[in-house]
Design a protein around this motif. Sequence first.
Motif, PDB file in Angstrom:
ATOM      1  N   ARG A 112       8.714   0.099   7.171  1.00 32.46           N
ATOM      2  CA  ARG A 112       9.935   0.123   6.053  1.00 32.46           C
ATOM      3  C   ARG A 112       9.615  -0.847   5.083  1.00 32.46           C
ATOM      4  O   ARG A 112       9.842  -0.597   3.805  1.00 32.46           O
ATOM      5  N   ALA A 113       9.509  -2.103   5.281  1.00 28.90           N
ATOM      6  CA  ALA A 113       9.350  -3.002   4.248  1.00 28.90           C
ATOM      7  C   ALA A 113       8.267  -2.885   3.385  1.00 28.90           C
ATOM      8  O   ALA A 113       8.397  -3.214   1.971  1.00 28.90           O
ATOM      9  N   ILE A 114       7.055  -2.446   3.763  1.00 29.03           N
ATOM     10  CA  ILE A 114       6.236  -2.335   2.895  1.00 29.03           C
ATOM     11  C   ILE A 114       6.303  -1.109   1.814  1.00 29.03           C
ATOM     12  O   ILE A 114       6.017  -1.031   0.711  1.00 29.03           O
ATOM     13  N   ASN A 115       6.830  -0.081   2.527  1.00 19.68           N
ATOM     14  CA  ASN A 115       6.914   1.415   1.616  1.00 19.68           C
ATOM     15  C   ASN A 115       7.968   1.014   0.698  1.00 19.68           C
ATOM     16  O   ASN A 115       8.168   1.533  -0.408  1.00 19.68           O
ATOM     17  N   ILE A 116       9.139   0.377   1.085  1.00 22.06           N
ATOM     18  CA  ILE A 116      10.275  -0.292   0.152  1.00 22.06           C
ATOM     19  C   ILE A 116       9.700  -0.831  -1.280  1.00 22.06           C
ATOM     20  O   ILE A 116       9.988  -0.568  -2.146  1.00 22.06           O
ATOM     21  N   GLU A 133      -1.073  -5.813  -5.525  1.00 21.83           N
ATOM     22  CA  GLU A 133      -1.977  -7.178  -4.875  1.00 21.83           C
ATOM     23  C   GLU A 133      -0.911  -7.972  -4.312  1.00 21.83           C
ATOM     24  O   GLU A 133      -1.438  -9.034  -3.310  1.00 21.83           O
ATOM     25  N   GLY A 134       0.305  -8.190  -4.926  1.00 23.24           N
ATOM     26  CA  GLY A 134       1.355  -8.943  -4.223  1.00 23.24           C
ATOM     27  C   GLY A 134       1.560  -8.394  -2.854  1.00 23.24           C
ATOM     28  O   GLY A 134       1.941  -9.212  -1.971  1.00 23.24           O
ATOM     29  N   VAL A 135       1.562  -7.273  -2.676  1.00 26.22           N
ATOM     30  CA  VAL A 135       1.700  -6.923  -1.243  1.00 26.22           C
ATOM     31  C   VAL A 135       0.837  -7.162  -0.202  1.00 26.22           C
ATOM     32  O   VAL A 135       0.809  -7.379   0.862  1.00 26.22           O
ATOM     33  N   ARG A 136      -0.596  -6.797  -0.822  1.00 28.48           N
ATOM     34  CA  ARG A 136      -1.801  -7.375   0.068  1.00 28.48           C
ATOM     35  C   ARG A 136      -1.667  -8.693   0.334  1.00 28.48           C
ATOM     36  O   ARG A 136      -2.145  -8.888   1.430  1.00 28.48           O
TER      37      ARG A 136
END
Length: 355
Positions: A216-220, A259-262
């Motif tokens: 959920r954190a990644i998808n949000i 890239e920040g998520v990566r």
Amino acid sequence: MEGLFFNVNNGYIEGLVRGYRNSLLTSANYSNLTQCETLDDLKLQLSPAYGDVLANVPSPLSTSTIASKATEKLISEFRYLRANAVGTLAKFMDYMTYGYMIDNVALLITGTLHERDTRELLERCHPLGVFESMPVLCVASNTEELYNSVLVETPLAPYFKSNLSSSDLDELNIEIIRNTLYKSYLEDFHRWCTTELEGPTAEIMEEMLSFEADRRAINITLNSFGTELSKKDRQKLYPNFGKLYPVGTYMLGRADDIEGVRAAVEGVGEYKSFFDQGFGMGGGSIGGNQPKSLEDLFYQREMELSKLVFTHQFTHAVVYAWVKLKEQEIRNITWIAECIAQNQKERIGNYISIF
């Protein structure tokens, strides 16, 4: 020690669930399904597993009818299990329904915002998330009305009251409401599983719920790019546990792009591998030689975790895992049926393997 007396109250339910799990479609079944030329052929192939709900469905069949009937079977089996559950298992299964309640709340108030027919909206609600005051959701115009007239008498009331201030119900606020409720629900379910339960159930649910919190954190984060949601407000929607918490979720809160998520998930191998292999950003499976969508990669990981649950004994978590496996089976059947209906046979094999 907990296994010594587990079967007194819960052995019958666990035995039933393991039987349900053994009736899931096998690789050979899926191979036969993908060879079907029409939906009537598909119905015939599904007869051993779903004959009781599909037998009296007249032709011509539709994908939505097949999906609806398959879901109906899952609901019937879940309700039978719940009717026979007692003690902590009964409470555990109640917790499992709260997520469906949250989705139903979001569906109804979003549909009302777009002036959709109330009866149609109620028919689309998930049966496991139905509660008595649901129709009243369609007249709420702000969060205060939503709480006082509808949610105050439901299990969602503590999640709602502790987090949300009065505001108008527009599309962004509805999504914030849904994610805020889900955050509080996951944190409460996680706390209850890890403090009130013992042994295998606590350990397995720590793993399963941490995965759900991270997903959920990644998808949000990914879905917030290009919207009006501020980084500060986005951070408030992340559950306060999981493999990414606290360093990864802090970095997700500061991310400006993929890239920040990566970079944020770099420290968790299973999520890092999703980004290393690349993925499509679409919501469904992607045909040809393109990579799977991130959603599919998450579903694939969820299936791996769910299958592992059945290697353990004396645990409530088999019910949770069975529901996840069954829901994926229904998604797979729906995907195959849709490919047949739309004559997209080259994409028919792009379902998520369960076994």
